[in-house]
Design an enzyme around this catalytic site. Structure first.
Site, PDB file in Angstrom:
ATOM      1  N   GLY A 191      51.338  27.641  56.699  1.00  0.00           N
ATOM      2  CA  GLY A 191      51.812  27.998  55.349  1.00  0.00           C
ATOM      3  C   GLY A 191      52.123  26.749  54.557  1.00  0.00           C
ATOM      4  O   GLY A 191      51.566  25.681  54.823  1.00  0.00           O
ATOM      5  N   GLY A 196      57.486  25.026  55.689  1.00  0.00           N
ATOM      6  CA  GLY A 196      57.330  24.290  56.950  1.00  0.00           C
ATOM      7  C   GLY A 196      58.599  23.513  57.310  1.00  0.00           C
ATOM      8  O   GLY A 196      59.010  23.458  58.468  1.00  0.00           O
ATOM      9  N   GLU A 213      50.934  23.787  60.405  1.00  0.00           N
ATOM     10  CA  GLU A 213      49.630  23.711  59.740  1.00  0.00           C
ATOM     11  C   GLU A 213      49.891  23.965  58.265  1.00  0.00           C
ATOM     12  O   GLU A 213      50.026  25.108  57.832  1.00  0.00           O
ATOM     13  CB  GLU A 213      48.672  24.763  60.336  1.00  0.00           C
ATOM     14  CG  GLU A 213      48.342  24.540  61.797  1.00  0.00           C
ATOM     15  CD  GLU A 213      47.450  23.318  62.046  1.00  0.00           C
ATOM     16  OE1 GLU A 213      46.763  22.876  61.103  1.00  0.00           O
ATOM     17  OE2 GLU A 213      47.453  22.807  63.180  1.00  0.00           O
ATOM     18  N   CYS A 247      43.163  26.189  52.578  1.00  0.00           N
ATOM     19  CA  CYS A 247      44.011  25.000  52.764  1.00  0.00           C
ATOM     20  C   CYS A 247      43.212  23.710  52.698  1.00  0.00           C
ATOM     21  O   CYS A 247      43.719  22.688  52.257  1.00  0.00           O
ATOM     22  CB  CYS A 247      44.771  25.096  54.070  1.00  0.00           C
ATOM     23  SG  CYS A 247      43.696  25.321  55.489  1.00  0.00           S
TER      24      CYS A 247
HETATM   25  P1  NAD Z   1      52.985  32.680  52.824  1.00  0.00           P
HETATM   26  O1  NAD Z   1      53.831  32.835  51.621  1.00  0.00           O
HETATM   27  O2  NAD Z   1      52.201  33.818  53.336  1.00  0.00           O
HETATM   28  O3  NAD Z   1      53.963  32.118  53.935  1.00  0.00           O
HETATM   29  C1  NAD Z   1      53.553  31.840  55.220  1.00  0.00           C
HETATM   30  C2  NAD Z   1      54.453  32.552  56.196  1.00  0.00           C
HETATM   31  O4  NAD Z   1      55.785  32.066  56.058  1.00  0.00           O
HETATM   32  C3  NAD Z   1      54.508  34.046  55.976  1.00  0.00           C
HETATM   33  O5  NAD Z   1      54.410  34.699  57.223  1.00  0.00           O
HETATM   34  C4  NAD Z   1      55.828  34.253  55.297  1.00  0.00           C
HETATM   35  O6  NAD Z   1      56.413  35.514  55.633  1.00  0.00           O
HETATM   36  C5  NAD Z   1      56.682  33.129  55.827  1.00  0.00           C
HETATM   37  N1  NAD Z   1      57.669  32.652  54.873  1.00  0.00           N
HETATM   38  C6  NAD Z   1      57.529  32.499  53.526  1.00  0.00           C
HETATM   39  N2  NAD Z   1      58.663  31.999  52.982  1.00  0.00           N
HETATM   40  C7  NAD Z   1      59.529  31.844  54.003  1.00  0.00           C
HETATM   41  C8  NAD Z   1      60.882  31.354  54.091  1.00  0.00           C
HETATM   42  N3  NAD Z   1      61.532  30.948  53.009  1.00  0.00           N
HETATM   43  N4  NAD Z   1      61.443  31.311  55.305  1.00  0.00           N
HETATM   44  C9  NAD Z   1      60.790  31.717  56.407  1.00  0.00           C
HETATM   45  N5  NAD Z   1      59.535  32.204  56.383  1.00  0.00           N
HETATM   46  C10 NAD Z   1      58.916  32.255  55.210  1.00  0.00           C
HETATM   47  O7  NAD Z   1      51.931  31.570  52.681  1.00  0.00           O
HETATM   48  P2  NAD Z   1      51.892  30.420  51.684  1.00  0.00           P
HETATM   49  O8  NAD Z   1      53.034  29.533  51.998  1.00  0.00           O
HETATM   50  O9  NAD Z   1      51.669  30.880  50.303  1.00  0.00           O
HETATM   51  O10 NAD Z   1      50.504  29.820  52.232  1.00  0.00           O
HETATM   52  C11 NAD Z   1      49.787  28.981  51.494  1.00  0.00           C
HETATM   53  C12 NAD Z   1      49.949  27.590  52.046  1.00  0.00           C
HETATM   54  O11 NAD Z   1      49.496  27.568  53.387  1.00  0.00           O
HETATM   55  C13 NAD Z   1      49.097  26.581  51.314  1.00  0.00           C
HETATM   56  O12 NAD Z   1      49.823  25.394  51.171  1.00  0.00           O
HETATM   57  C14 NAD Z   1      47.926  26.357  52.256  1.00  0.00           C
HETATM   58  O13 NAD Z   1      47.317  25.100  52.094  1.00  0.00           O
HETATM   59  C15 NAD Z   1      48.603  26.517  53.583  1.00  0.00           C
HETATM   60  N6  NAD Z   1      47.656  26.879  54.617  1.00  0.00           N
HETATM   61  C16 NAD Z   1      47.413  25.984  55.590  1.00  0.00           C
HETATM   62  C17 NAD Z   1      46.490  26.274  56.571  1.00  0.00           C
HETATM   63  C18 NAD Z   1      46.218  25.297  57.646  1.00  0.00           C
HETATM   64  O14 NAD Z   1      45.517  25.658  58.601  1.00  0.00           O
HETATM   65  N7  NAD Z   1      46.680  24.064  57.562  1.00  0.00           N
HETATM   66  C19 NAD Z   1      45.828  27.502  56.564  1.00  0.00           C
HETATM   67  C20 NAD Z   1      46.122  28.402  55.556  1.00  0.00           C
HETATM   68  C21 NAD Z   1      47.051  28.077  54.591  1.00  0.00           C
END
Ligand code: NAD
Length: 430
Positions: A191, A196, A213, A247
């Site tokens: 995410g 993270g 990731e 990503c």
């Molecule tokens: P998202 O909002 O779906 O969040 C990811 C996960 O974290 C979810 O399961 C969500 O429930 C949880 N989450 C969200 N906020 C939280 C909090 N405050 N506390 C605890 N858990 C929480 O996904 P996103 O963040 O919008 O994803 C997009 C990001 O992910 C982009 O930056 C993208 O580049 C990155 N990404 C990376 C990869 C990789 O393999 N490196 C792959 C896909 C996406």
């Protein structure tokens, strides 16, 4: 309260099942991997339908962008598991010459897998493949933003896999935060970098290791002497597939001002002959509500503009002009280390220099995203784009403890005499 109870219950069951020892035999892991493969093959249509609902992904794109990669990872794990899990003999020194010395990869315990919404199946199942292969239990928490996929995964996984070992827990931010209070043996998070950091903070409380990731702004440098038409076609595909919500999508272009016009024209032409990019246009409402145009390329973007501060994660492609490769290298190194770097250039020596003088999670030269597709290459970020790596054997290693083992016999005591104090030497000789 119900959620908290259910999450604790899921973890308790997973841990008990892990402690029962049933994940230890390789045959059990293989059987679970075969079952996971059957799930993907048999439920392809349901998965594609869920993705259509979640992110309006076309049925055509789903196998290519997500399912084939998962199937390949499962096949590889099945084929190589005995090799990966076998003790790994290591070099010995004079003092250990007659000992048996090896690294024994052992399971960590219960892994928590938290996934993002943009590739909801890949980001949860690829780590799960490695978790199963390495003999772990795993609690899977898919993103609430890809709800249909999360519900389908929740329904399917227990039908195919051991119900206790691999529970799926659904929910959003609150539920994930509750989960993060619990003690896991590893957390595998995909995410944003912001979340993270919170994951790592929660993990620190239990000294739980993490794989993060994350994302970031992946630069794409185009050298003025390369085949710009081909370069732009490849970049356009990588940028606008899944509507830019990948990503490792090229985030922005760096190029000499003298080729900027041609770059824009070539991307425009590619978009005109591939209207699919428009048809599958979808931006998650939570994601950049301000960014809702059809595929757009922006020229002469100032390096300090807002567009150049955050990961774009949408169908916007800014071009920042730089003098030459040295300028591009400087530009990249002045910013956070990205998840991917793309270099389009026909001069191999220059390419090697650019790789040498920059840093990123991964690099693809003269194409985009292809390094992700190869299971033998470790996939992961560096610095702000993440920590840890996975895919193929790398996932297995990431989710195993590499236990140092030295087995010695009680014989040959005379060899050890020099390490005891003099007064003990006489006793040992007796
Ligand atoms: P998202 O909002 O779906 O969040 C990811 C996960 O974290 C979810 O399961 C969500 O429930 C949880 N989450 C969200 N906020 C939280 C909090 N405050 N506390 C605890 N858990 C929480 O996904 P996103 O963040 O919008 O994803 C997009 C990001 O992910 C982009 O930056 C993208 O580049 C990155 N990404 C990376 C990869 C990789 O393999 N490196 C792959 C896909 C996406």
């Amino acid at each position: 309260l119900d959620t908290v109870y259910m999450e604790r219950q899921a973890l308790r069951q997973a841990r008990e099942a892990f402690l029962s020892g049933r994940t230890r035999p390789i045959e059990f892991r293989l059987q679970q991997l075969h079952a996971l493969k059957s799930m993907i093959t048999e439920k392809q249509t349901e998965i594609a339908n869920a993705l259509k609902q979640d992110i309006n992904r076309s049925q055509y794109d789903t196998p290519l962008l997500e399912l084939i990669g998962i199937e390949n990872e499962i096949k590889l794990a099945i084929e190589k598991l005995s090799e990966w899990a076998a003790p790994r003999p290591v070099e010995k020194n004079l003092l250990t010459i007659s000992d048996e010395v090896y690294i024994h990869p052992e399971p960590l315990g219960v892994v928590l897998i938290i996934g993002a919404w943009n590739y909801p199946w890949a980001v949860t199942l690829l780590p799960l493949v490695g978790a199963i292969a390495a003999g772990n239990a795993a609690v899977v928490k898919p993103s609430e933003l890809s709800e249909s996929s999360a519900l389908l995964l929740h329904a399917l996984l227990p039908r195919y896999l051991d119900k206790d070992l691999y529970p799926v827990v659904t929910g959003g931010v609150t539920e994930t935060q509750e989960l993060l209070r619990l003690r896991f043996d590893h957390i595998f998070y995909t995410g944003s970098s912001t979340v993270g950091k919170q994951v790592m903070e929660a993990a620190a409380h239990h000294l739980t290791p993490v794989t993060l990731e994350l994302g970031g702004k992946s630069p794409c440098y185009i050298d003025k002497n390369c085949d710009i038409r081909v370069a732009c076609r490849r970049i356009t595909w990588g940028k606008f597939a899944n509507c830019g919500q990948t990503c490792i999508a090229p985030d922005y272009i760096l190029c000499d001002p003298c080729i900027q016009g041609r770059v824009v024209e070539c991307i425009r032409q590619t978009l005109l002959v591939a209207p699919d990019f428009h048809r599958h246009f979808f931006i998650h409402p939570r994601n950049f509500t301000a960014v809702t145009p059809p595929p757009t390329v922006l020229k002469d973007v100032p390096p300090h503009s807002r567009l150049m501060q955050e990961e774009i994660f949408g169908p916007l492609l800014p071009i920042v002009t730089v003098g030459d490769m040295d300028d591009a290298i400087r530009f990249i190194n002045e910013r956070e280390k990205p998840l991917a770097l793309y270099i389009f250039c026909s001069n191999k020596k220059a390419v090697k220099r650019m790789i040498e003088e920059t840093s990123s999670g991964g690099v693809t030269v003269n194409d985009v995203m292809m390094h992700y597709t190869l299971c033998s290459l470790p996939f992961g970020g560096v610095g702000q784009s993440g920590m840890g790596r996975y895919h193929g054997r790398h996932t297995f290693d990431q989710l195993s403890h590499h236990r140092a083992c030295l087995i010695r016999s009680l014989g040959l005591e005379s060899v050890n005499l020099s390490r005891y104090p003099p007064q003990d030497r006489r006793r040992a000789r007796r």
